[in-house]
Design a protein around this motif. Structure first.
Motif: not given
Length: 312
Positions: A134, A201, A203
């Motif tokens: 990530t 992922l 974020s």
């Protein structure tokens, strides 16, 4: 032969022929179904090409369980070229090896403790690999936003721009965008495909980029200007994250040194007084004391990691 006997023989031969054809069709259907299950995983993507896969039978049986599906989901977010069956087999072998080594070097009591530590370490390794992937993807987001802005400004559709970015960028961004392109080719919407990427992922930066692309694809608007501004913001956040990680590097090393200090102390005691650990863990009080000490080391590790975790 009489007519009833001939009819009986003919019916028997016909039944046998139909039985053989049925068994042949059944076997062919099972082989086709097995091949289809190997090509299509739960995420709807083809099995990675390359080396020959091991533990195929274990992998097929493991994918049908809840544990196998969780392992498959975690492996999909790490980018490792492993199947759930391979990871489970390697993890089992590592746990058994740790159990035997700890029981032989320290004391039999430490065998199960080492085995549980091995299970935790395998899960921690997957989490670390996912965080590392990530982080690398986040570092590529400014380049991704720049490519999408240039392609969109040139008059290309968003789907085509994503395909160009998948070809231009290195892993992991290229691989992840390749999955998005594959799902778009299968008929999935941009919102669904990019949403799955954000779930894989997680974020803040990727969530902002996905929201910008989805809103632009749904309602239109100045997507080029939005992507240009987002590129500058992502570059600034990239530098800020690098500075924070540098400042906290010493604290991170301290957190990882604590468990090794405890293990080193046990090895030192056993080297100075051979058999001391076996005698110490031979009684209930000694076992409780060792477990409490190990728990305190683990608590210190978790506390330091929590205190040093700063979200930017």
């Amino acid at each position: 032969m009489t007519t009833p006997v001939l009819l009986t023989l003919a019916a028997t031969l016909l039944a046998c022929a139909l039985l053989v054809l049925g068994l042949h069709s059944y076997a062919g259907g099972r082989s086709q179904r097995a091949a289809l299950l190997e090509r299509l995983s739960a995420s709807g993507e083809p099995e990675p090409a390359g080396r020959r896969r091991r533990f195929r039978t274990l992998d097929r049986r493991l994918r049908r369980t809840a544990l196998g599906r969780r392992i498959e989901l975690k492996l999909a977010t790490t980018g490792l070229d492993l199947t759930p069956g391979e990871f489970f087999a390697y993890m089992t072998a590592a746990v058994a090896a740790l159990w035997l080594v700890a029981a032989a070097l320290l004391a039999p009591f430490f065998g199960p403790v080492a085995g549980l530590t091995g299970l935790w370490s395998a899960n921690a390794f997957l989490n670390w690999q996912r965080a590392r992937r990530t982080e690398r993807f986040i570092n590529q987001l400014p380049d991704l936003a720049r490519i999408l802005a240039n392609a969109t400004q040139a008059g290309l559709a968003l789907r085509t721009a994503i395909g160009i970015a998948a070809e231009e960028l290195d892993a992991p961004a290229g691989e992840e965008l390749g999955r998005v392109t594959h799902r778009l080719a299968l008929g999935h919407s941009i919102e669904e495909s990019l949403g799955e990427l954000a779930d894989r992922l997680p974020s803040r930066e990727l969530s902002v980029l996905v929201s910008t692309l989805v809103l632009s694809a749904r309602a239109g608007g100045a997507i080029v200007g939005s992507l240009r501004n987002l590129t500058v913001t992502l570059e600034q956040r990239k530098e800020t994250r690098r500075e924070v990680r540098t400042q906290l590097s010493q604290v991170t090393v301290t957190a990882y040194l604590m468990p090794f200090i405890g293990l080193g102390s046990l090895l030192m005691v056993d080297a100075m007084m051979p058999g001391a650990l076996a005698r110490m863990t031979g009684g209930f009080i000694g076992q409780v004391a060792v477990l409490v000490a190990l728990g305190l080391f683990a608590l210190g590790f978790v506390a330091i990691r929590r205190l040093s975790k700063i979200e930017v």
